[in-house]
Scaffold this motif. Structure first.
Motif, mmCIF file in Angstrom:
data_model
loop_
_atom_site.group_PDB
_atom_site.id
_atom_site.type_symbol
_atom_site.label_atom_id
_atom_site.label_comp_id
_atom_site.label_asym_id
_atom_site.label_seq_id
_atom_site.Cartn_x
_atom_site.Cartn_y
_atom_site.Cartn_z
ATOM 1 N N PRO A 30 -7.128 -25.599 10.441
ATOM 2 C CA PRO A 30 -6.046 -25.947 10.010
ATOM 3 C C PRO A 30 -4.578 -25.654 10.652
ATOM 4 O O PRO A 30 -4.867 -23.971 10.136
ATOM 5 C CB PRO A 30 -6.061 -26.209 8.186
ATOM 6 N N PRO A 31 -3.581 -25.701 10.071
ATOM 7 C CA PRO A 31 -2.137 -25.764 10.738
ATOM 8 C C PRO A 31 -1.875 -23.881 10.036
ATOM 9 O O PRO A 31 -2.246 -23.800 8.346
ATOM 10 C CB PRO A 31 -1.667 -26.650 10.055
ATOM 11 N N PRO A 32 -1.309 -23.635 10.372
ATOM 12 C CA PRO A 32 -1.039 -21.617 9.007
ATOM 13 C C PRO A 32 -0.553 -22.381 8.547
ATOM 14 O O PRO A 32 -0.625 -21.370 7.320
ATOM 15 C CB PRO A 32 -0.455 -21.352 10.532
ATOM 16 N N ALA A 33 0.670 -23.292 8.792
ATOM 17 C CA ALA A 33 1.603 -23.191 7.582
ATOM 18 C C ALA A 33 1.058 -23.739 6.381
ATOM 19 O O ALA A 33 1.172 -24.072 5.131
ATOM 20 C CB ALA A 33 2.226 -24.183 7.661
ATOM 21 N N LEU A 34 -0.220 -25.201 6.227
ATOM 22 C CA LEU A 34 -0.888 -25.548 5.347
ATOM 23 C C LEU A 34 -1.863 -24.523 5.091
ATOM 24 O O LEU A 34 -2.368 -24.150 3.816
ATOM 25 C CB LEU A 34 -1.636 -26.059 6.016
ATOM 26 N N LYS A 35 -2.544 -23.308 5.282
ATOM 27 C CA LYS A 35 -2.615 -22.026 5.089
ATOM 28 C C LYS A 35 -1.972 -21.491 4.168
ATOM 29 O O LYS A 35 -2.721 -20.861 2.493
ATOM 30 C CB LYS A 35 -3.301 -21.359 6.018
ATOM 31 N N ALA A 36 -0.915 -21.312 4.262
ATOM 32 C CA ALA A 36 0.377 -20.596 3.946
ATOM 33 C C ALA A 36 0.412 -21.132 3.019
ATOM 34 O O ALA A 36 0.166 -19.863 1.548
ATOM 35 C CB ALA A 36 1.409 -20.616 4.581
ATOM 36 N N GLU A 37 0.124 -22.633 2.131
ATOM 37 C CA GLU A 37 0.545 -23.381 1.041
ATOM 38 C C GLU A 37 -0.303 -22.853 -0.439
ATOM 39 O O GLU A 37 -0.213 -23.064 -1.085
ATOM 40 C CB GLU A 37 0.731 -24.138 1.711
ATOM 41 N N GLN A 38 -1.391 -23.475 0.589
ATOM 42 C CA GLN A 38 -2.706 -22.993 -0.035
ATOM 43 C C GLN A 38 -2.896 -21.773 -0.924
ATOM 44 O O GLN A 38 -3.063 -21.726 -1.973
ATOM 45 C CB GLN A 38 -4.215 -23.260 0.685
ATOM 46 N N GLU A 39 -2.316 -20.302 -0.466
ATOM 47 C CA GLU A 39 -2.475 -19.363 -0.465
ATOM 48 C C GLU A 39 -1.109 -19.244 -1.269
ATOM 49 O O GLU A 39 -1.507 -18.228 -2.684
ATOM 50 C CB GLU A 39 -1.954 -17.901 0.816
ATOM 51 N N ALA A 40 -0.114 -19.167 -1.084
ATOM 52 C CA ALA A 40 0.673 -19.535 -1.979
ATOM 53 C C ALA A 40 0.376 -19.778 -3.458
ATOM 54 O O ALA A 40 1.534 -19.536 -4.311
ATOM 55 C CB ALA A 40 1.843 -19.922 -1.920
ATOM 56 N N GLY A 41 0.229 -21.302 -3.331
ATOM 57 C CA GLY A 41 0.218 -21.686 -4.151
ATOM 58 C C GLY A 41 -0.592 -23.088 -4.910
ATOM 59 O O GLY A 41 -0.647 -23.399 -3.794
ATOM 60 N N PRO A 42 -1.547 -23.303 -5.530
ATOM 61 C CA PRO A 42 -2.166 -24.946 -5.771
ATOM 62 C C PRO A 42 -1.435 -26.060 -5.206
ATOM 63 O O PRO A 42 -2.001 -26.728 -4.357
ATOM 64 C CB PRO A 42 -2.614 -25.052 -6.895
#
Length: 407
Positions: A30-42
């Motif tokens: 998946p896109p890195p930005a999508l992974k970052a969003e998952q790590e940042a919050g739901p």
């Protein structure tokens, strides 16, 4: 404790654009930005092509909760529904309806997709796979696996199931490719959709007049009984025709590419004749690749509190299952392809009442393909550099346009 975002509108500067771009050289992730969003919050607001800002739901548990919630609508006409592109009157039959009408129409086509009926088709699918491999081996020792194998397998299967002449496959494949593109002009998608509707409507007329033992003839019986309009039947035919070949074809090609890039995993699959091992490999590849990468789209019918936020009635919701299937809270080391993994909990087919109708057929086809292709062509290899391949970043279904292979 909950919080509600009031400040984000269509032009909110803090909302990132969606869909997001994959990283160069990482076509399976998946896109890195999508992974970052998952790590940042739901939950997070994102901005779509039309400036609207629906909620992006990135974590597995929240995704399943929302997809099973009757307060969440799949009806594309609902206020706030986050369309992936201008639709201009196109429809996908019951897939974009809510219960009870969704359930009523869905029940009309469930019988051919039951596990028992699908398993009865396995020998016929095995013959299709073997015949196509025979044809490949009879020619030069190289091919485009998409055109020579990945596309014909599910196209032949769904044509047989529906009662659609395979001789027309170029027509429906070309129009479906235009229809599921996110980047083409709306007028082109409308034309492609109308082409398919006209084709299926005419075919439906033949099935009503001279029914056979196929799914479209079964829909024709419903039309004659007044349970379904002929237009509704044609729209259902379009849905099943597109879903029946596009998703599986891309999964065959992309799954093969992923295995060629992970030779240890390929060796495990090629070296077994255990159906349970093959079935497990299919589930892991579905989890790892998740080719429907634009997210399930929904609209909230009521206020819903989830993930520390409140989704208000009339707000859009996007559930990107690709990142849900990479949630480390559910799958250990989720970015690793591991055919030993028990991946049956994945959400590649969605969840809830709109879970993919054709998943038993897709699973069976993939099991036959993955247990046969690499065993019969043990020297199969990629005949191009990975960075030379063209990936379908512009479509609702992810995959490769071509897959040059040799043996």
């Amino acid at each position: 404790m909950t919080s509600t975002v009031h400040t984000e509108g269509p032009h909110a500067p803090s909302a990132p654009d969606y869909p997001m771009e994959r990283a160069a050289g990482c076509p399976f992730d998946p896109p890195p930005a999508l992974k970052a969003e998952q790590e940042a919050g739901p939950l997070r607001k994102v901005r779509l092509w039309d400036g609207t800002t629906p909620w992006l739901v990135t974590r597995y548990a929240d995704q399943r909760t929302l997809l099973a919630d009757p307060r969440v609508s799949a009806d594309i006409t609902r206020p706030g529904y986050p369309s992936s592109a201008p639709l201009q009157g196109t429809s996908f039959s019951f897939i974009l309806m809510d219960d009870p009408e969704h359930a009523r129409q869905r029940r009309m086509v469930t019988a051919p997709f039951t596990i028992k009926r699908v398993e009865a088709m396995r020998p016929a699918v095995q013959k299709i796979v073997d015949d196509l491999i025979d044809a490949m081996l009879a020619g030069p020792p190289k091919a485009d696996l998409v055109q020579a194998f990945a596309l014909p397998v599910p196209s032949l299967v769904i044509c047989e199931l529906l009662g659609v002449p395979y001789t027309d496959h170029d027509f429906f494949q070309e129009n479906s490719k235009v229809l599921i593109s996110r980047t083409g002009p709306p007028e082109g998608r409308t034309t492609a959709y109308n082409n398919l509707i006209e084709y299926l409507d005419e075919l439906m007329g033949h099935k009503i007049a001279q029914p056979a033992d196929d799914l479209l003839s079964g829909l024709g019986t419903r039309v004659r009984a007044g349970e379904l309009t002929r237009r509704d039947a044609a729209e259902t035919g379009v849905l099943l025709l597109i879903a029946g070949h596009e998703t599986t074809a891309n999964m065959i090609a992309l799954g093969t590419l992923a295995l060629l890039q992970h030779p240890d995993q390929l060796d495990r699959l090629r070296g077994t004749d255990d159906p349970k091992v093959v079935a497990g490999a299919v589930e892991e590849l579905l989890r790892y690749l998740n080719i429907t990468h634009g997210g399930r789209r929904r609209a909230a019918l009521e206020d819903i509190e989830i993930g520390g936020e409140v989704i208000r009635a009339g707000e859009g919701i996007i559930v990107p299952n690709d990142i849900g299937n990479r949630d480390p809270e559910v799958f250990d080391d989720p970015d690793r392809l591991d055919l030993h993994r028990d991946a049956r909990r994945h959400v590649a087919f969605g969840f809830g009442v709109h879970q993919c109708l054709g998943q038993p057929l897709a699973r069976m086809e993939l099991q036959v393909v993955y247990s046969t292709l690499y065993r019969r062509i043990p020297t199969l290899r990629l005949d191009a550099a990975l960075d030379e391949l063209s990936f379908k970043h512009d479509g609702a279904v992810y995959g490769v346009y071509e897959l040059p292979v040799a043996w």
